[in-house]
Design a protein around this motif. Structure first.
Motif, short mmCIF file in Angstrom:
data_model
loop_
_atom_site.label_atom_id
_atom_site.label_comp_id
_atom_site.label_asym_id
_atom_site.label_seq_id
_atom_site.Cartn_x
_atom_site.Cartn_y
_atom_site.Cartn_z
N LEU A 1 40.73 20.16 33.54
CA LEU A 1 41.56 21.36 33.69
C LEU A 1 40.79 22.46 34.42
CD1 LEU A 1 44.31 22.58 33.07
CD2 LEU A 1 43.43 23.36 30.88
N THR A 2 39.50 22.60 34.09
CA THR A 2 38.71 23.61 34.81
C THR A 2 38.64 23.25 36.30
OG1 THR A 2 36.65 22.45 34.28
CG2 THR A 2 37.28 24.28 32.84
N GLY A 3 38.57 21.95 36.60
CA GLY A 3 38.54 21.50 38.00
C GLY A 3 39.82 21.88 38.73
N ILE A 4 40.94 21.63 38.06
CA ILE A 4 42.24 21.92 38.68
C ILE A 4 42.41 23.43 38.89
CG2 ILE A 4 44.74 21.85 38.26
CD1 ILE A 4 44.20 19.18 36.72
N LEU A 5 42.05 24.19 37.86
CA LEU A 5 42.21 25.64 37.97
C LEU A 5 41.25 26.24 38.99
CD1 LEU A 5 42.76 26.72 34.24
CD2 LEU A 5 44.44 26.24 36.00
N SER A 6 40.07 25.66 39.11
CA SER A 6 39.13 26.18 40.11
C SER A 6 39.66 25.93 41.51
CB SER A 6 37.75 25.56 39.93
OG SER A 6 37.80 24.21 40.29
N ALA A 7 40.34 24.78 41.70
CA ALA A 7 40.96 24.49 43.01
C ALA A 7 42.02 25.55 43.31
CB ALA A 7 41.57 23.10 43.00
N ASN B 1 41.96 28.58 42.12
CA ASN B 1 41.22 29.84 42.41
C ASN B 1 40.81 29.90 43.87
OD1 ASN B 1 41.43 30.88 39.88
ND2 ASN B 1 39.36 30.35 39.22
N ILE B 2 40.36 28.75 44.39
CA ILE B 2 39.95 28.71 45.80
C ILE B 2 41.13 29.05 46.70
CG2 ILE B 2 39.16 27.14 47.63
CD1 ILE B 2 37.49 25.74 45.35
N LEU B 3 42.33 28.66 46.25
CA LEU B 3 43.54 28.93 47.03
C LEU B 3 44.09 30.34 46.78
CD1 LEU B 3 45.31 25.47 46.63
CD2 LEU B 3 44.19 26.36 48.67
N GLY B 4 43.40 31.13 45.97
CA GLY B 4 43.82 32.52 45.80
C GLY B 4 44.19 32.93 44.39
N ALA B 5 44.26 31.97 43.46
CA ALA B 5 44.61 32.33 42.08
C ALA B 5 43.42 33.02 41.40
CB ALA B 5 45.01 31.09 41.30
N ASN B 6 43.66 33.54 40.21
CA ASN B 6 42.59 34.28 39.53
C ASN B 6 42.46 33.81 38.08
OD1 ASN B 6 40.55 36.17 39.29
ND2 ASN B 6 41.95 37.81 38.67
N HIS B 7 42.28 32.52 37.90
CA HIS B 7 42.16 31.97 36.54
C HIS B 7 40.77 32.25 35.99
CE1 HIS B 7 45.89 29.84 37.04
NE2 HIS B 7 45.44 29.18 38.11
N ASP B 8 40.73 32.59 34.71
CA ASP B 8 39.44 32.74 34.04
C ASP B 8 39.07 31.39 33.42
OD1 ASP B 8 37.20 33.42 32.66
OD2 ASP B 8 38.20 34.72 31.18
N LEU B 9 38.16 30.68 34.09
CA LEU B 9 37.83 29.32 33.63
C LEU B 9 37.08 29.33 32.29
CD1 LEU B 9 36.72 27.69 37.01
CD2 LEU B 9 38.99 27.86 36.02
N TRP B 10 36.45 30.44 31.97
CA TRP B 10 35.70 30.51 30.71
C TRP B 10 36.64 30.65 29.51
CZ3 TRP B 10 30.72 29.25 30.68
CH2 TRP B 10 30.05 29.28 31.90
N ALA B 11 37.92 30.93 29.80
CA ALA B 11 38.88 31.08 28.70
C ALA B 11 39.39 29.72 28.22
CB ALA B 11 40.06 31.94 29.15
N ILE B 12 39.11 28.67 29.02
CA ILE B 12 39.55 27.32 28.61
C ILE B 12 38.66 26.81 27.47
CG2 ILE B 12 39.73 24.91 29.41
CD1 ILE B 12 40.38 26.10 32.16
#
Lengths: 110, 324
Positions: free
Chosen positions: B173-179, B181-192
């Motif tokens: 999930l962190t991998g997917i969300l980081s992808a 983020n690269i496309l412009g999203a602002n997910h906090d991966l540390w919240a997972i």
């Protein structure tokens, strides 16, 4: 963990359902009672027809139920009486089906 | 790449206090000895933890119980004996053949399988399997995170990439969300993996479990087709029998209409003999109706259970599907 869950699933699918005879009787009773009640009142709302000898008859065929259910007529009061007869018969049949079914299941799984 | 190694590889190098903090992050390693057992079933669990001080094995995986497709032959079982160790220690450095022999002996010591039932084995070593949560790791990790926060084009993902005890699904999930983020999203991966439930198991209170044990079979079990067929057949037969007897003794117009049943029940009349014939016909048709009802009920219930199970499987991957 998961394997235990799979075993439980198999146990569930292999089990044989028991019927609650009282509930089945109650449900069938209410259904049969309502069928007679609604059927009778439907004919009353729809209205009857004049016979060649000048009598106004409503639901001549349903009226025949009176031969089994003493006191039943195609009238509003008759629909209530019919409901109770239907309920009693349905309850009896439903309970009998449930009871016989459970006896057979008991016999077959013994 | 583990966080510690990543910081060590920075060019130009990171400030000394950051490098010290990174070097303070420690890892636990482990190795698995997979043994092929010549038995179709060894124990019913997917894994068991071993607390016996007489053996070194810490956990045993039974891969077949995760999925039967994890083993090529249903007649055999593959067990993974897991040894928790540190890279370079005596266990880690032990030759594969000795590790397999050790695993065989310990399996026999534990009484889970006979040594002679083991057909073959292999060893897989997994360095840095677990980030160690010691008394200083949080402080060190904070220093590292604070330093890395300045890089907009760096995403930290996975168990070792975040020095966080994520499961595989958390890590993916962190991998997917980081992808994203690269496309412009602002997910906090540390919240997972902070507020989410532990994905692998759901516990029920004993009282809830007891209710379910009682309730589920009463709803989902199979209906006995022969039982219902016989019951409905008997009741239908008796209804026609008593209705016929009643009218045969009373007479009246209704008997004319009841006699119309002989359009379907050949030989039926509103007489004593007809009552028995009607009962037989009633039983037959009631039997067929009851059997068909039970058959269809079982069929649709099985289909319903299949749908629920499919839905449950799909929900397991809900987090991932949401991002595809």
């Amino acid at each position: 963990m998961d394997a235990e869950k799979i075993l439980n699933d198999e146990k569930l699918l292999r089990g044989i359902l028991r019927l609650n005879a009282k509930i089945l009787g109650l449900v069938l009773g209410i259904l049969m009672g309502l069928v007679i009640f609604i059927g009778t009142n439907w004919l009353l709302i729809k209205g009857g027809q004049m016979t060649p000898d000048g009598k106004y008859v409503v639901g001549p065929h349903l009226q025949l139920l009176g031969q089994f259910f003493i006191g039943y007529k195609v009238s509003f009061l008759g629909s209530i009486i019919g409901f109770f007869y239907g309920f009693a018969l349905g309850t009896l049949c439903g309970t009998a089906i449930g009871w016989i079914y459970n006896k057979i299941v008991d016999f077959r799984t013994r | 790449m583990p966080l510690r190694e990543a910081l060590q590889k920075f060019k130009p190098g990171v400030p000394k206090e950051v490098l010290d903090a990174a070097n303070d992050l420690k890892y636990r390693d482990f190795l698995t000895v997979a043994l092929i057992i010549n038995k179709s079933e060894v124990f019913p669990d997917t894994w068991i933890y071993i607390h016996d001080p007489e053996v070194k094995v810490g956990r045993i995986q039974n891969f077949k119980n995760w999925s039967p497709f994890m083993v090529p032959k249903p007649s055999k079982t593959c067990l993974g004996l897991e040894y928790f160790c540190f890279e370079g220690d005596s266990l880690w450095s032990m030759p594969d053949a000795e590790l397999i022999e050790l695993a065989k002996n310990e399996l026999e010591t534990l009484g889970l399988a006979n040594k002679n039932d083991v057909e073959d084995g292999m060893v897989a070593r997994m360095p840095k399997a677990y980030p160690i949560y010691d008394s200083t790791f949080q402080k060190s990790l904070d220093v590292v995170r604070q330093f890395l926060n300045r890089f907009d084009n760096l995403q930290l993902v996975g168990r070792n990439g975040m020095h966080k005890y994520n499961n595989q699904d958390h890590s993916m999930l962190t991998g997917i969300l980081s992808a994203e983020n690269i496309l412009g999203a602002n997910h906090d991966l540390w919240a997972i993996n902070i507020e989410q439930e532990y994905h692998e198991e759901m516990t029920l209170e004993p009282s809830e479990e007891a209710v379910l044990d009682k309730l589920l079979p009463s709803v989902f079990s199979r209906m006995d087709q022969l039982g219902l067929a016989t019951a409905t057949g008997s009741v239908c037969g008796l209804l026609i029998f008593f209705a016929t007897i009643w009218l045969a003794s009373q007479g009246g117009v209704a008997s004319i209409y009841l006699r119309l049943l002989n359009q379907y029940f050949f030989g039926y009349t509103v007489t004593m003999k007809g009552a028995f014939i009607g009962m037989a016909y009633g039983f037959l048709w009631g039997f067929l109706f009851g059997w068909l009802f039970a058959y269809l009920r079982n069929f649709f219930m099985a289909y319903y259970i299949y749908r629920i199970k499919r839905k449950a499987e799909l929900l397991t991957f809900r987090d991932f599907l949401d991002h595809f």
